[in-house]
Design a protein around this motif. Sequence first.
Motif, PDB file in Angstrom:
ATOM      1  N   GLU A   1      85.244  23.953 -12.968  1.00 37.25           N
ATOM      2  CA  GLU A   1      85.024  22.736 -13.452  1.00 37.25           C
ATOM      3  C   GLU A   1      86.151  21.730 -12.891  1.00 37.25           C
ATOM      4  OE1 GLU A   1      83.196  20.021 -16.116  1.00 37.25           O
ATOM      5  OE2 GLU A   1      82.789  22.045 -15.599  1.00 37.25           O
ATOM      6  N   ASN A   2      85.672  20.559 -12.596  1.00 39.08           N
ATOM      7  CA  ASN A   2      86.362  19.551 -11.935  1.00 39.08           C
ATOM      8  C   ASN A   2      86.841  19.827 -10.559  1.00 39.08           C
ATOM      9  OD1 ASN A   2      86.190  17.889 -14.273  1.00 39.08           O
ATOM     10  ND2 ASN A   2      87.895  18.889 -15.082  1.00 39.08           N
ATOM     11  N   GLU A   3      86.351  20.896 -10.180  1.00 37.97           N
ATOM     12  CA  GLU A   3      86.778  21.248  -8.625  1.00 37.97           C
ATOM     13  C   GLU A   3      85.540  20.460  -7.578  1.00 37.97           C
ATOM     14  OE1 GLU A   3      87.226  25.108  -5.537  1.00 37.97           O
ATOM     15  OE2 GLU A   3      86.698  25.259  -7.733  1.00 37.97           O
ATOM     16  N   GLU A   4      86.179  20.106  -6.401  1.00 37.41           N
ATOM     17  CA  GLU A   4      85.290  19.635  -5.697  1.00 37.41           C
ATOM     18  C   GLU A   4      85.344  20.186  -4.374  1.00 37.41           C
ATOM     19  OE1 GLU A   4      86.312  15.485  -5.754  1.00 37.41           O
ATOM     20  OE2 GLU A   4      87.344  15.653  -3.717  1.00 37.41           O
ATOM     21  N   ARG A   5      84.287  20.121  -3.483  1.00 36.70           N
ATOM     22  CA  ARG A   5      84.222  20.473  -2.095  1.00 36.70           C
ATOM     23  C   ARG A   5      83.679  19.582  -1.318  1.00 36.70           C
ATOM     24  NH1 ARG A   5      82.822  26.487  -2.198  1.00 36.70           N
ATOM     25  NH2 ARG A   5      84.804  26.499  -3.210  1.00 36.70           N
ATOM     26  N   THR A   6      83.819  19.414   0.108  1.00 29.88           N
ATOM     27  CA  THR A   6      83.452  18.479   0.931  1.00 29.88           C
ATOM     28  C   THR A   6      82.844  19.000   2.057  1.00 29.88           C
ATOM     29  OG1 THR A   6      85.584  18.022   2.068  1.00 29.88           O
ATOM     30  CG2 THR A   6      85.003  16.791   0.263  1.00 29.88           C
ATOM     31  N   MET A   7      81.787  18.715   2.635  1.00 29.47           N
ATOM     32  CA  MET A   7      81.374  19.119   3.957  1.00 29.47           C
ATOM     33  C   MET A   7      80.494  17.976   4.932  1.00 29.47           C
ATOM     34  SD  MET A   7      78.209  20.776   1.701  1.00 29.47           S
ATOM     35  CE  MET A   7      79.286  21.014   0.451  1.00 29.47           C
ATOM     36  N   ILE A   8      80.337  18.095   6.189  1.00 29.22           N
ATOM     37  CA  ILE A   8      79.985  17.328   6.806  1.00 29.22           C
ATOM     38  C   ILE A   8      78.348  17.084   6.940  1.00 29.22           C
ATOM     39  CG2 ILE A   8      79.781  16.150   9.034  1.00 29.22           C
ATOM     40  CD1 ILE A   8      82.591  17.623   9.962  1.00 29.22           C
ATOM     41  N   ASP A   9      77.857  16.074   6.616  1.00 29.30           N
ATOM     42  CA  ASP A   9      76.257  15.847   6.660  1.00 29.30           C
ATOM     43  C   ASP A   9      75.911  16.348   7.869  1.00 29.30           C
ATOM     44  OD1 ASP A   9      73.650  14.195   7.226  1.00 29.30           O
ATOM     45  OD2 ASP A   9      73.880  14.733   5.091  1.00 29.30           O
ATOM     46  N   PRO A  10      74.697  17.279   8.069  1.00 24.57           N
ATOM     47  CA  PRO A  10      74.159  17.861   9.395  1.00 24.57           C
ATOM     48  C   PRO A  10      74.033  16.912  10.179  1.00 24.57           C
ATOM     49  CG  PRO A  10      73.442  18.916   7.324  1.00 24.57           C
ATOM     50  CD  PRO A  10      73.988  17.864   6.751  1.00 24.57           C
ATOM     51  N   ASN A  11      73.392  15.432   9.768  1.00 29.06           N
ATOM     52  CA  ASN A  11      72.961  14.556  10.777  1.00 29.06           C
ATOM     53  C   ASN A  11      74.183  13.962  11.484  1.00 29.06           C
ATOM     54  OD1 ASN A  11      70.230  14.638   9.759  1.00 29.06           O
ATOM     55  ND2 ASN A  11      70.549  13.317   7.889  1.00 29.06           N
ATOM     56  N   SER A  12      75.344  13.931  10.878  1.00 27.47           N
ATOM     57  CA  SER A  12      76.539  13.423  11.565  1.00 27.47           C
ATOM     58  C   SER A  12      76.989  14.639  12.612  1.00 27.47           C
ATOM     59  CB  SER A  12      77.612  13.255  10.472  1.00 27.47           C
ATOM     60  OG  SER A  12      77.312  11.996   9.511  1.00 27.47           O
ATOM     61  N   LYS A  13      76.686  15.585  12.423  1.00 28.71           N
ATOM     62  CA  LYS A  13      77.355  16.792  13.505  1.00 28.71           C
ATOM     63  C   LYS A  13      76.581  16.565  14.675  1.00 28.71           C
ATOM     64  CE  LYS A  13      78.702  20.334  10.397  1.00 28.71           C
ATOM     65  NZ  LYS A  13      78.707  21.816   9.931  1.00 28.71           N
ATOM     66  N   GLU A  14      75.285  15.909  14.622  1.00 28.25           N
ATOM     67  CA  GLU A  14      74.380  15.807  15.722  1.00 28.25           C
ATOM     68  C   GLU A  14      74.815  14.416  16.584  1.00 28.25           C
ATOM     69  OE1 GLU A  14      72.547  18.079  17.118  1.00 28.25           O
ATOM     70  OE2 GLU A  14      73.436  19.239  15.427  1.00 28.25           O
ATOM     71  N   ASP A  15      75.541  13.575  16.093  1.00 29.59           N
ATOM     72  CA  ASP A  15      76.052  12.523  16.770  1.00 29.59           C
ATOM     73  C   ASP A  15      76.703  12.502  17.968  1.00 29.59           C
ATOM     74  OD1 ASP A  15      78.126  10.176  17.081  1.00 29.59           O
ATOM     75  OD2 ASP A  15      76.344   9.070  15.767  1.00 29.59           O
ATOM     76  N   PRO A  16      76.117  11.950  19.099  1.00 27.88           N
ATOM     77  CA  PRO A  16      76.988  12.036  20.148  1.00 27.88           C
ATOM     78  C   PRO A  16      78.324  11.931  20.402  1.00 27.88           C
ATOM     79  CG  PRO A  16      74.799  11.020  20.635  1.00 27.88           C
ATOM     80  CD  PRO A  16      75.124  11.028  19.032  1.00 27.88           C
ATOM     81  N   LYS A  17      79.038  10.795  19.686  1.00 27.14           N
ATOM     82  CA  LYS A  17      80.393  10.651  19.696  1.00 27.14           C
ATOM     83  C   LYS A  17      81.192  11.688  19.038  1.00 27.14           C
ATOM     84  CE  LYS A  17      81.533   6.290  19.171  1.00 27.14           C
ATOM     85  NZ  LYS A  17      81.623   4.739  18.701  1.00 27.14           N
ATOM     86  N   PHE A  18      80.645  12.143  17.745  1.00 27.67           N
ATOM     87  CA  PHE A  18      81.327  13.155  17.102  1.00 27.67           C
ATOM     88  C   PHE A  18      81.203  14.456  17.877  1.00 27.67           C
ATOM     89  CE2 PHE A  18      80.971  16.861  14.322  1.00 27.67           C
ATOM     90  CZ  PHE A  18      82.034  16.891  13.333  1.00 27.67           C
ATOM     91  N   LYS A  19      80.154  14.784  18.648  1.00 25.58           N
ATOM     92  CA  LYS A  19      80.243  15.991  19.661  1.00 25.58           C
ATOM     93  C   LYS A  19      81.166  15.794  20.682  1.00 25.58           C
ATOM     94  CE  LYS A  19      75.403  17.729  18.757  1.00 25.58           C
ATOM     95  NZ  LYS A  19      74.364  18.050  19.740  1.00 25.58           N
ATOM     96  N   GLU A  20      81.259  14.570  21.144  1.00 19.76           N
ATOM     97  CA  GLU A  20      82.201  14.315  22.233  1.00 19.76           C
ATOM     98  C   GLU A  20      83.693  14.474  21.712  1.00 19.76           C
ATOM     99  OE1 GLU A  20      83.712  10.572  25.044  1.00 19.76           O
ATOM    100  OE2 GLU A  20      82.073  10.242  23.897  1.00 19.76           O
ATOM    101  N   LEU A  21      83.937  13.889  20.587  1.00 15.12           N
ATOM    102  CA  LEU A  21      85.334  13.939  19.827  1.00 15.12           C
ATOM    103  C   LEU A  21      85.555  15.487  19.930  1.00 15.12           C
ATOM    104  CD1 LEU A  21      87.741  12.765  18.602  1.00 15.12           C
ATOM    105  CD2 LEU A  21      86.440  13.079  16.415  1.00 15.12           C
ATOM    106  N   ILE A  22      84.868  16.252  19.499  1.00 18.19           N
ATOM    107  CA  ILE A  22      85.070  17.670  19.365  1.00 18.19           C
ATOM    108  C   ILE A  22      85.473  18.319  20.792  1.00 18.19           C
ATOM    109  CG2 ILE A  22      84.385  19.919  18.812  1.00 18.19           C
ATOM    110  CD1 ILE A  22      82.900  18.703  16.636  1.00 18.19           C
ATOM    111  N   LYS A  23      84.516  17.984  21.490  1.00 15.21           N
ATOM    112  CA  LYS A  23      84.634  18.600  23.164  1.00 15.21           C
ATOM    113  C   LYS A  23      86.072  18.071  23.892  1.00 15.21           C
ATOM    114  CE  LYS A  23      82.621  18.745  27.559  1.00 15.21           C
ATOM    115  NZ  LYS A  23      83.746  18.525  28.268  1.00 15.21           N
ATOM    116  N   VAL A  24      86.418  16.988  23.464  1.00 16.04           N
ATOM    117  CA  VAL A  24      87.563  16.314  24.295  1.00 16.04           C
ATOM    118  C   VAL A  24      88.730  17.100  23.509  1.00 16.04           C
ATOM    119  CG1 VAL A  24      89.108  14.347  24.299  1.00 16.04           C
ATOM    120  CG2 VAL A  24      86.583  14.121  24.712  1.00 16.04           C
ATOM    121  N   LEU A  25      88.892  17.334  22.270  1.00 15.76           N
ATOM    122  CA  LEU A  25      89.991  17.884  21.784  1.00 15.76           C
ATOM    123  C   LEU A  25      90.106  19.374  22.013  1.00 15.76           C
ATOM    124  CD1 LEU A  25      89.717  16.313  17.985  1.00 15.76           C
ATOM    125  CD2 LEU A  25      91.465  15.895  19.898  1.00 15.76           C
TER     126      LEU A  25
END
Length: 384
Positions: A70-94
């Motif tokens: 109760e009152n706990e929360e959890r976060t997750m990235i929306d699947p559509n955002s994971k397919e964003d080219p800039k998001f993928k590029e950020l992960i690859k660069v890191l």
Amino acid sequence: MSAQPLRSPTLRPHRMKKEESFLGKLGGTLARKKKAKEVSDLQEEGKNAINAPMNPSTVDIHPEDTLLEENEERTMIDPNSKEDPKFKELIKVLIDWINDVLVEERIIVKQLEEDLYDGQVLQKLLEKLADRKLNVAEVTQSEIGQKQKLQTVLEAVHDLLRPHGWTIKWNVDSIHGKNLISILHLLVALAMHFRAPIRLPEHVSVQVVVVRKREGLLQTTHVSEELTTTTDFGHITCFPYLAVGVVLILTFFPLKPERDAFDTLFDHAPDKLSVVKKSLITFVNKHLNKLNLEVTELETQFADGVYLVLLMGLLEDYFVPLHNFYLTPESFDQKVHNVSFAFELMQDGGLKKPKARPEDVVNLDLKSTLRVLYNLFTKYKNVE
């Protein structure tokens, strides 16, 4: 006259087709009354659906994400955002950056969440970047041991970042819980703090699904999480001494927050770029010619820092001892040293610390080079 026989609704295909339009499919089955009001209501419903940030029903929530107190929360990235080219590029660069830093440790990171959550890789990364040894156990298998190591590593990170005003957007539980958002915030902060020789994609944001448990029921909301803003920090507002055409461009295209005139120039008036470059080349050659040096390409000839150092000596009228910089730099680090040294000379001359990164100048980033040279131009334009 006899009454017209009643016709079955199934014999009215044209009418049904008209009523079950595209808007009808969005809003459900249209009632057969007051068409004008129905269509109006349905249009409003369709508009709201289109303008809604996201439809919660499209989010794939895993079973483990629903096991909340109760009152706990959890976060997750929306699947559509994971397919964003800039998001993928950020992960690859890191990932590439981490692997480059840890190449001598024979550590290869393939997936950030799975490889960084237990603190082992983060420990090695921080030790390399900060050139210090952390007092932690080398291998920990238990969850308690992993969190203890992670706590020590993150405390060391916080000691480095907090004095410089960094906002801490991660903790032991989120990193150990494989929260990719927290891991990315941490890595971006480390890369920026240690001036990693990489180019992070700008303005990377993701949609985050927040799942909360309230009164026994799960509630989902959606927020936009900004992972990077911009790696270009200059705030030049105009070019009053260069060309009228450039000033006009800046007038018709107002600057956005965290962007400057060079962003506007590159985005909206690339044809004016040659005018700016020509003006700056004329300025630097006016002084470098005194040493029989001449610049024709700004991004390449200033990349090793030599001309920047010599230019500062000429502008401030002093001789720069050759042992303070590499006259013929060969490695990336030597070039970064030269540019960093030139930046120090600029500060000694009364200029603010350049907000372009030395690594970006060395990496032939034209925008960064132009920003540095333009700052010199504004201060020393009247120096003979």
